[in-house]
Design a protein around this motif. Structure first.
Motif, PDB file in Angstrom:
ATOM      1  N   UNK A  67      -3.787  11.713  -3.221  1.00 19.92           N
ATOM      2  CA  UNK A  67      -2.843  10.694  -3.680  1.00 19.92           C
ATOM      3  C   UNK A  67      -3.395   9.279  -3.540  1.00 19.92           C
ATOM      4  N   UNK A  68      -4.578   9.113  -2.955  1.00 16.56           N
ATOM      5  CA  UNK A  68      -5.093   7.765  -2.706  1.00 16.56           C
ATOM      6  C   UNK A  68      -5.734   7.181  -3.962  1.00 16.56           C
ATOM      7  N   UNK A  69      -5.444   5.908  -4.228  1.00 15.58           N
ATOM      8  CA  UNK A  69      -6.039   5.166  -5.321  1.00 15.58           C
ATOM      9  C   UNK A  69      -6.035   3.689  -4.993  1.00 15.58           C
ATOM     10  N   UNK A  70      -7.008   2.980  -5.536  1.00 17.13           N
ATOM     11  CA  UNK A  70      -7.052   1.522  -5.371  1.00 17.13           C
ATOM     12  C   UNK A  70      -6.325   0.786  -6.479  1.00 17.13           C
ATOM     13  N   UNK A  71      -5.831   1.517  -7.455  1.00 17.72           N
ATOM     14  CA  UNK A  71      -5.137   0.897  -8.577  1.00 17.72           C
ATOM     15  C   UNK A  71      -3.716   0.514  -8.178  1.00 17.72           C
ATOM     16  N   UNK A  72      -3.164  -0.416  -8.925  1.00 19.96           N
ATOM     17  CA  UNK A  72      -1.778  -0.797  -8.723  1.00 19.96           C
ATOM     18  C   UNK A  72      -1.621  -2.063  -7.901  1.00 19.96           C
ATOM     19  N   UNK A  73      -0.460  -2.683  -8.030  1.00 19.12           N
ATOM     20  CA  UNK A  73      -0.176  -3.942  -7.354  1.00 19.12           C
ATOM     21  C   UNK A  73      -0.103  -3.765  -5.843  1.00 19.12           C
ATOM     22  N   UNK A  84      -1.895  -2.073  -3.936  1.00 20.67           N
ATOM     23  CA  UNK A  84      -3.219  -2.006  -3.300  1.00 20.67           C
ATOM     24  C   UNK A  84      -4.065  -3.229  -3.625  1.00 20.67           C
ATOM     25  N   UNK A  85      -3.446  -4.287  -4.130  1.00 26.07           N
ATOM     26  CA  UNK A  85      -4.219  -5.443  -4.570  1.00 26.07           C
ATOM     27  C   UNK A  85      -4.953  -6.098  -3.398  1.00 26.07           C
ATOM     28  N   UNK A  86      -4.308  -6.254  -2.246  1.00 26.86           N
ATOM     29  CA  UNK A  86      -4.937  -6.917  -1.110  1.00 26.86           C
ATOM     30  C   UNK A  86      -6.147  -6.115  -0.619  1.00 26.86           C
ATOM     31  N   UNK A  87      -5.985  -4.798  -0.519  1.00 27.38           N
ATOM     32  CA  UNK A  87      -7.095  -3.957  -0.083  1.00 27.38           C
ATOM     33  C   UNK A  87      -8.221  -3.990  -1.099  1.00 27.38           C
ATOM     34  N   UNK A  88      -7.862  -3.942  -2.364  1.00 27.06           N
ATOM     35  CA  UNK A  88      -8.874  -3.957  -3.421  1.00 27.06           C
ATOM     36  C   UNK A  88      -9.661  -5.261  -3.422  1.00 27.06           C
ATOM     37  N   UNK A  89      -8.988  -6.368  -3.239  1.00 23.92           N
ATOM     38  CA  UNK A  89      -9.673  -7.663  -3.213  1.00 23.92           C
ATOM     39  C   UNK A  89     -10.594  -7.789  -2.005  1.00 23.92           C
ATOM     40  N   UNK A 144     -15.092  -0.574   5.014  1.00 24.29           N
ATOM     41  CA  UNK A 144     -15.633   0.721   5.416  1.00 24.29           C
ATOM     42  C   UNK A 144     -14.599   1.837   5.233  1.00 24.29           C
ATOM     43  N   UNK A 145     -13.339   1.557   5.569  1.00 25.90           N
ATOM     44  CA  UNK A 145     -12.303   2.571   5.406  1.00 25.90           C
ATOM     45  C   UNK A 145     -12.130   2.956   3.949  1.00 25.90           C
ATOM     46  N   UNK A 146     -12.146   1.979   3.061  1.00 25.11           N
ATOM     47  CA  UNK A 146     -12.013   2.267   1.631  1.00 25.11           C
ATOM     48  C   UNK A 146     -13.213   3.055   1.123  1.00 25.11           C
ATOM     49  N   UNK A 203      -0.016  -4.493  18.576  1.00 24.23           N
ATOM     50  CA  UNK A 203       1.093  -3.589  18.276  1.00 24.23           C
ATOM     51  C   UNK A 203       1.460  -3.703  16.797  1.00 24.23           C
ATOM     52  N   UNK A 204       1.862  -4.898  16.384  1.00 17.65           N
ATOM     53  CA  UNK A 204       2.240  -5.079  14.984  1.00 17.65           C
ATOM     54  C   UNK A 204       1.018  -5.073  14.068  1.00 17.65           C
ATOM     55  N   UNK A 205      -0.100  -5.621  14.542  1.00 18.36           N
ATOM     56  CA  UNK A 205      -1.287  -5.701  13.686  1.00 18.36           C
ATOM     57  C   UNK A 205      -1.815  -4.317  13.327  1.00 18.36           C
ATOM     58  N   UNK A 206      -1.725  -3.350  14.242  1.00 16.83           N
ATOM     59  CA  UNK A 206      -2.161  -1.999  13.928  1.00 16.83           C
ATOM     60  C   UNK A 206      -1.274  -1.380  12.851  1.00 16.83           C
ATOM     61  N   UNK A 207       0.007  -1.634  12.946  1.00 18.82           N
ATOM     62  CA  UNK A 207       0.915  -1.131  11.909  1.00 18.82           C
ATOM     63  C   UNK A 207       0.587  -1.742  10.560  1.00 18.82           C
ATOM     64  N   UNK A 208       0.376  -3.053  10.518  1.00 18.77           N
ATOM     65  CA  UNK A 208       0.063  -3.721   9.250  1.00 18.77           C
ATOM     66  C   UNK A 208      -1.268  -3.240   8.686  1.00 18.77           C
ATOM     67  N   UNK A 209      -2.259  -3.056   9.579  1.00 20.15           N
ATOM     68  CA  UNK A 209      -3.582  -2.629   9.120  1.00 20.15           C
ATOM     69  C   UNK A 209      -3.538  -1.234   8.525  1.00 20.15           C
ATOM     70  N   UNK A 210      -2.718  -0.351   9.076  1.00 21.57           N
ATOM     71  CA  UNK A 210      -2.627   1.012   8.558  1.00 21.57           C
ATOM     72  C   UNK A 210      -1.764   1.089   7.308  1.00 21.57           C
TER      73      UNK A 210
END
Length: 594
Positions: A367-373, A375-380, A484-486, A539-546
């Motif tokens: 189900x993973x894809x870099x397409x779509x709005x 995933x824009x931050x990760x894609x950039x 690296x994760x991507x 605490x919050x940063x790990x949630x946001x990063x995931x």
């Protein structure tokens, strides 16, 4: 034709040759209640002694009933030492320590015999309070005898040696400080050093009139209390050394590791944390059939397991029973960090309660894809780091030459934040071990070919990976970990990987639901508290990063036997994860590893 009476069954006549047997041992319920009664007696006496120390009138009343022709119940002396003793004994008796039962039986039994002998004489049997004291002490002894089978927890063999060392050192320190304090505050001149030492030792026993017989010393009341507190603290440390639980030095052996690897080969796909049971600072206990196992580590008297049991789920109850029996035998507090809902349900059938800790981020590669709005931050971020010239290499550990692995291990140690290796429930605790050849390494290099970051994943069954280690150079480009994760998510198919477990997001549901429209005041307050503490802990940063990878969230639970044990379990977990460190004991008190 037979008569109707002939079809009736004759009444059974008891066999006179086999005498009727009556139960000679108390029932399990009576034993449990008797053991609980001893704990509450000690708690009550601790409270009485503390009140007597704080209240002058009550203290004088206790002293009057504990002198001359009067005597008081067991451990009722109106002193901090007796209060500390009663309180500590209540704690260790609650944990069913056999040594504590023997200690109480010797002291209370001897005292009861002395009271019974005294009540045969005229000066003592005339006072009704003496009969009450003897009765209360006798009931305590009777409860000890009735509940003796309940106290089966063993102690550490090194405890007597440690207790002697702690007692000698503590008495020397507290006695020296008390003697100096007496010498500085004495209102009478001409006291010898022996008088000061004797006064200090007597004041350590009681703040009552016990030390008043030394006429050459007259110290103020606050000095007497300080001396008594110092001696009580020393006595408490000695008691802890006597009754502390075994530390669990039996770690993972080669034979145990081989059995665990065989179980993981057959059932490793069930739990993403299963491979972490191979940490060599853990012990392992197997079910009677050998088809399931639980890895655990003893920290501060807590038997701390992590993840789900390894192996066949049908054999999990046998492994859980064996682990809980081992914990009871050594008076360890059982706890499980990061159990799944399936395992938590089975643990609950064995008497453990559950508290949701957070969620594990799992990315399904189908189900993973870099397409779509979304995933824009990760894609950039991925495109930006790639344009900067960084590259990622993905390999199994077994495919990395020894010299390259040595370089990566050295860089990982250099990039580590602090000297302590952190992680327990979701970390392997080693890198580059020959036995971990199926682990996956991601190396990120800059334009000059120099390593700047690395990620290491452990196997999750045949087609999964679970994040183990994240290290990077602090001076490198921002967004390197996302890059690296991507790269791994895009190229995981080359390794036959279908799902990847990323970081654990603690209290993830609080951050997610607390920011929604209509969230209640309690949830918003809890989210604000967690956001505040996120300034120091991730605490919050790990949630946001995931959350950027749009993962599936799998809840993980803390399992415990009693709610009152949660603070202790929290401290033990913090120590196991490397967030808290305790000072080491002197070398002569340490037990050599087996």
């Amino acid at each position: 034709m037979s008569s109707p009476q002939s079809t009736l069954i004759a009444p059974r006549i008891p066999d006179q040759r086999s005498p009727r047997r009556f139960p000679t041992a108390p029932s399990p319920r009576l034993r449990a209640r008797a053991a609980t009664a001893t704990v509450w007696y000690l708690r009550l006496l601790a409270a009485v002694n503390i009140v007597a120390v704080l209240s002058l009138s009550f203290r004088q009343e206790v002293h009057e009933h504990n002198a001359g022709q009067f005597f008081t119940p067991y451990l009722c002396t109106a002193g901090l030492i007796s209060a500390a003793l009663a309180l500590f004994l209540a704690v260790v008796m609650r944990r069913r320590k056999r040594a504590a039962w023997v200690f109480n039986l010797i002291l209370a039994g001897s005292l009861f015999c002395l009271y019974a002998l005294a009540l045969t004489r005229d000066p003592y049997r005339e006072h009704l309070f003496n009969w009450f004291s003897a009765l209360l002490t006798g009931l305590f002894v009777a409860a000890l005898l009735l509940g003796r089978r309940e106290f089966d927890a063993i102690g550490d063999r090194s405890n007597p040696r440690l207790a002697l060392a702690v007692g000698a050192g503590g008495l020397l320190v507290s006695g020296t400080l008390g003697t100096l304090l007496v010498g500085a505050t004495n209102k009478v001149t001409g006291a010898s050093l022996a008088d000061k030492i004797a006064y200090t030792l007597l004041r350590g026993v009681s703040v009552g009139p016990l030390a008043d017989r030394i006429a050459t010393v007259d110290a103020p009341r606050w000095a007497d209390v300080i001396i008594n507190v110092l001696m009580a603290a020393t006595f408490l440390l000695v008691l802890y050394a006597c009754f502390r639980a075994p530390r669990g030095q039996a770690l993972l052996s080669e034979a145990d590791e081989e059995k665990l690897r065989a179980l993981l080969e057959r059932h490793g796909e069930r739990d993403s944390l299963g491979y972490f049971a191979l940490r060599r600072d853990k012990a392992v206990i197997f079910s009677p059939t050998g088809k399931a196992a639980i890895g655990y580590r003893v920290v501060s008297g807590v038997s701390l397991a992590s993840g789900d049991p390894i192996g066949d789920p049908e054999a999990w109850p046998g492994a859980i029973d064996a682990w809980l029996a081992e914990a009871r035998r050594h008076a360890w507090t059982p706890a499980v960090m990061g159990a799944s809902e399936e395992a938590g349900t089975i643990y609950a059938r064995h008497g453990l309660d559950a508290l949701e800790l957070g969620d594990e981020a799992i990315v399904d590669l189908t189900d993973f894809t870099l397409d779509g709005r979304a995933m824009r931050v990760v894609r950039q971020a991925h495109n930006r780091v790639r344009r900067a010239g960084y590259t990622v290499r993905v390999r199994r550990h077994e495919d990395i030459p020894d010299d390259e692995m040595a370089l990566l291990v050295d860089r990982a140690d250099h990039w580590r934040d602090g000297a302590t290796e952190r992680g327990f429930s979701m970390a392997l605790g080693r890198l580059g071990d020959p036995g971990d050849g199926r682990c996956v390494m991601l190396e990120c290099r800059d334009t000059d070919g120099e390593p700047r970051a690395l990620l290491s994943f452990v196997p999750w069954g045949e087609h999964g990976l679970s994040l183990d280690l994240m290290r990077r150079d602090r001076d490198c480009e921002n967004g390197l970990m996302e890059f690296m994760a991507v790269e791994l998510l895009l190229r995981a198919g080359e390794l036959g990987v279908r799902r990847i477990s990323l970081n654990f997001a603690m209290f993830r549901s609080v951050f997610e639901r607390g920011s929604r429209l209509g969230a209640g005041p309690v949830l918003r307050l809890w989210r604000s508290i967690l956001t505040f503490f996120s300034r120091w802990w991730q605490i919050e940063s790990l949630y946001r990063a995931n959350a950027k990878y749009r993962p599936l969230w799998e809840p993980r639970y803390l399992l415990f036997a009693k709610s009152s044990d949660i603070p202790r379990i929290g401290l033990a977990s913090a120590r196991a994860e490397g967030f808290l460190t305790s000072p080491a004991l002197p070398s002569f008190t340490r037990r050599a590893p087996k």
